[in-house]
Design an enzyme around this catalytic site. Structure first.
Site, PDB file in Angstrom:
ATOM      1  N   ARG A 284      -2.354  -3.849  -9.565  1.00 14.24           N
ATOM      2  CA  ARG A 284      -2.699  -5.099  -8.875  1.00 14.24           C
ATOM      3  C   ARG A 284      -3.405  -6.099  -9.779  1.00 14.24           C
ATOM      4  O   ARG A 284      -3.469  -5.940 -10.995  1.00 14.24           O
ATOM      5  CB  ARG A 284      -3.558  -4.829  -7.646  1.00 14.24           C
ATOM      6  CG  ARG A 284      -2.810  -4.201  -6.523  1.00 14.24           C
ATOM      7  CD  ARG A 284      -3.441  -4.545  -5.186  1.00 14.24           C
ATOM      8  NE  ARG A 284      -2.693  -3.903  -4.120  1.00 14.24           N
ATOM      9  CZ  ARG A 284      -1.576  -4.385  -3.632  1.00 14.24           C
ATOM     10  NH1 ARG A 284      -1.092  -5.521  -4.069  1.00 14.24           N
ATOM     11  NH2 ARG A 284      -0.930  -3.745  -2.695  1.00 14.24           N
TER      12      ARG A 284
ATOM     13  N   GLU B   4      -6.497   1.170 -10.219  1.00  9.18           N
ATOM     14  CA  GLU B   4      -7.297   0.292  -9.384  1.00  9.18           C
ATOM     15  C   GLU B   4      -8.727   0.801  -9.233  1.00  9.18           C
ATOM     16  O   GLU B   4      -8.963   1.991  -9.162  1.00  9.18           O
ATOM     17  CB  GLU B   4      -6.639   0.229  -8.005  1.00  9.18           C
ATOM     18  CG  GLU B   4      -6.870  -1.039  -7.300  1.00  9.18           C
ATOM     19  CD  GLU B   4      -5.888  -1.185  -6.149  1.00  9.18           C
ATOM     20  OE1 GLU B   4      -5.516  -2.306  -5.841  1.00  9.18           O
ATOM     21  OE2 GLU B   4      -5.519  -0.154  -5.562  1.00  9.18           O
TER      22      GLU B   4
ATOM     23  N   LYS C  47       2.370   2.453  -6.970  1.00  8.34           N
ATOM     24  CA  LYS C  47       1.820   1.769  -8.147  1.00  8.34           C
ATOM     25  C   LYS C  47       1.103   2.733  -9.094  1.00  8.34           C
ATOM     26  O   LYS C  47       1.332   2.721 -10.302  1.00  8.34           O
ATOM     27  CB  LYS C  47       0.856   0.649  -7.701  1.00  8.34           C
ATOM     28  CG  LYS C  47       1.540  -0.448  -6.881  1.00  8.34           C
ATOM     29  CD  LYS C  47       0.575  -1.544  -6.467  1.00  8.34           C
ATOM     30  CE  LYS C  47      -0.465  -1.127  -5.445  1.00  8.34           C
ATOM     31  NZ  LYS C  47       0.064  -0.687  -4.146  1.00  8.34           N
ATOM     32  N   THR C  48       0.234   3.560  -8.526  1.00  7.31           N
ATOM     33  CA  THR C  48      -0.522   4.497  -9.370  1.00  7.31           C
ATOM     34  C   THR C  48       0.410   5.466 -10.089  1.00  7.31           C
ATOM     35  O   THR C  48       0.234   5.739 -11.283  1.00  7.31           O
ATOM     36  CB  THR C  48      -1.563   5.263  -8.520  1.00  7.31           C
ATOM     37  OG1 THR C  48      -2.468   4.315  -7.951  1.00  7.31           O
ATOM     38  CG2 THR C  48      -2.361   6.240  -9.371  1.00  7.31           C
TER      39      THR C  48
ATOM     40  N   ILE D  79       0.866  -1.181   0.000  1.00  9.76           N
ATOM     41  CA  ILE D  79       0.000   0.000   0.000  1.00  9.76           C
ATOM     42  C   ILE D  79       0.907   1.237   0.000  1.00  9.76           C
ATOM     43  O   ILE D  79       1.863   1.301   0.767  1.00  9.76           O
ATOM     44  CB  ILE D  79      -0.905   0.009   1.254  1.00  9.76           C
ATOM     45  CG1 ILE D  79      -1.759  -1.260   1.322  1.00  9.76           C
ATOM     46  CG2 ILE D  79      -1.776   1.256   1.293  1.00  9.76           C
ATOM     47  CD1 ILE D  79      -2.483  -1.441   2.657  1.00  9.76           C
ATOM     48  N   ALA D  80       0.655   2.173  -0.899  1.00  5.32           N
ATOM     49  CA  ALA D  80       1.432   3.412  -1.032  1.00  5.32           C
ATOM     50  C   ALA D  80       2.873   3.182  -1.519  1.00  5.32           C
ATOM     51  O   ALA D  80       3.759   4.012  -1.275  1.00  5.32           O
ATOM     52  CB  ALA D  80       1.440   4.215   0.270  1.00  5.32           C
TER      53      ALA D  80
HETATM   54  P1  TTP Z   1      -3.430  -0.738  -2.860  1.00 14.73           P
HETATM   55  O1  TTP Z   1      -4.021  -1.781  -3.730  1.00 14.73           O
HETATM   56  O2  TTP Z   1      -2.111  -1.067  -2.290  1.00 14.73           O
HETATM   57  O3  TTP Z   1      -3.366   0.611  -3.712  1.00 14.73           O
HETATM   58  P2  TTP Z   1      -2.712   2.046  -3.380  1.00 14.73           P
HETATM   59  O4  TTP Z   1      -3.373   3.001  -4.313  1.00 14.73           O
HETATM   60  O5  TTP Z   1      -2.842   2.309  -1.932  1.00 14.73           O
HETATM   61  O6  TTP Z   1      -1.198   1.860  -3.755  1.00 14.73           O
HETATM   62  P3  TTP Z   1      -0.200   2.856  -4.516  1.00 14.73           P
HETATM   63  O7  TTP Z   1      -0.006   4.029  -3.615  1.00 14.73           O
HETATM   64  O8  TTP Z   1       1.020   2.016  -4.674  1.00 14.73           O
HETATM   65  O9  TTP Z   1      -0.850   3.253  -5.805  1.00 14.73           O
HETATM   66  O10 TTP Z   1      -4.472  -0.431  -1.694  1.00 14.73           O
HETATM   67  C1  TTP Z   1      -5.625   0.351  -1.799  1.00 14.73           C
HETATM   68  C2  TTP Z   1      -6.427   0.261  -0.523  1.00 14.73           C
HETATM   69  O11 TTP Z   1      -7.296  -0.846  -0.572  1.00 14.73           O
HETATM   70  C3  TTP Z   1      -5.578   0.055   0.709  1.00 14.73           C
HETATM   71  O12 TTP Z   1      -6.196   0.727   1.795  1.00 14.73           O
HETATM   72  C4  TTP Z   1      -5.618  -1.429   0.934  1.00 14.73           C
HETATM   73  C5  TTP Z   1      -7.004  -1.780   0.463  1.00 14.73           C
HETATM   74  N1  TTP Z   1      -7.147  -3.127  -0.107  1.00 14.73           N
HETATM   75  C6  TTP Z   1      -7.791  -4.116   0.621  1.00 14.73           C
HETATM   76  O13 TTP Z   1      -8.174  -3.883   1.770  1.00 14.73           O
HETATM   77  N2  TTP Z   1      -8.012  -5.319   0.055  1.00 14.73           N
HETATM   78  C7  TTP Z   1      -7.580  -5.640  -1.207  1.00 14.73           C
HETATM   79  O14 TTP Z   1      -7.801  -6.753  -1.676  1.00 14.73           O
HETATM   80  C8  TTP Z   1      -6.886  -4.628  -1.957  1.00 14.73           C
HETATM   81  C9  TTP Z   1      -6.390  -4.935  -3.339  1.00 14.73           C
HETATM   82  C10 TTP Z   1      -6.687  -3.404  -1.369  1.00 14.73           C
HETATM   83 MG    MG Z   2      -2.917   3.408  -6.203  1.00 12.00          MG
END
Ligand code: TTP
Ligand code: MG
Length: 229
Positions: A103, A50, A32-33, A28-29
């Protein structure tokens, strides 16, 4: 750029038969985006970020917020919906020779469902039902993935980025949660000790600040775009 033209030419040459699917994975964070937004500037790449807006609003309900408030009660609800939205993404019609997506249905199950279950926050029966759904899907529906790009970070860095970006649902996430999610990624994609990895893995260290990350993405552009499973 020259690399970009080179990639385009090769894609046109062997791209007729098969489209390329790349899934970007990481904590998370982890960025990816941002990675996807960078590559979305390339013509022949279609980017699917996502479906998190759906997880925060399904017919006026916010299953993501509910899950963080009470994981034992709402974990199944969120993860069922995540699984549906991910499947929908995987099956949507491609509009370019290369698809990059944030993802996959795999990480939703192998990372997030697994974490809820292992941490004792998902009842056995909920886990069993979700698992049967997941197993049915991957055995009966073809979900092609050619490459996994793993943005490898340290949990502390993700923790800082998460606090900076301030998504309301995520304000209560402790560092221990990010450590658990990190370890599940490592066991799946690096140590390969947990679940089947559906495609070759390209690891990109992703603790660096944005300018250096953009540079790293460019360094890896050719490897990413010419991946064949
Ligand atoms: P992430 O899928 O890790 O996406 P992100 O946007 O936070 O990552 P990045 O900054 O790299 O772009 O998570 C998104 C939110 O959704 C995070 O709070 C975790 C939650 N989540 C779940 O609870 N269950 C799941 O199956 C997925 C895929 C995410
Ligand atoms: Mg993201």
């Amino acid at each position: 750029s020259r690399t970009q033209q080179n990639c385009t030419r090769k894609l046109v040459r062997n791209g007729e038969d098969k489209k390329l699917v790349i899934c970007v994975e990481g904590n998370i964070a982890s960025g990816k985006t941002t990675c996807l937004e960078h590559f979305s500037k390339t013509n022949e790449i279609e980017v699917l970020t996502e479906p998190i807006s759906k997880w925060r609003d399904v017919q006026g309900h916010n299953p993501l917020a509910l899950m963080y408030q009470d994981p034992s009660r709402w974990g199944l609800t969120l993860q069922t919906y995540v699984q549906l939205t991910m499947l929908n993404r995987h099956l949507s019609t491609a509009s370019a020779p290369v698809r990059m997506m944030e993802r996959s249905i795999y990480s939703a199950k192998y990372i997030f469902v697994e974490n809820l279950y292992r941490s004792g926050k998902m009842p056995d029966v909920d886990f069993a039902v979700l698992s049967e759904w997941f197993d049915w899907i991957i055995q009966n529906i073809f979900i092609p993935v050619d490459l996994i790009v793993y943005l490898q970070t340290t949990p502390q860095i993700c923790y800082e980025r998460l606090k900076e970006r301030c998504r309301v649902e995520e304000t209560m996430i402790p560092i221990e949660y990010l450590e658990a999610i990190h370890q599940l990624h490592e066991d799946w994609l690096i140590n390969k000790t947990s679940f089947k990895v559906p495609a070759p893995v390209l690891v990109i260290p992703a603790d660096h600040a944005l300018p250096k990350m953009l540079h790293k993405y460019e360094e890896n552009r050719e490897k990413i775009l010419l991946a064949r499973n």
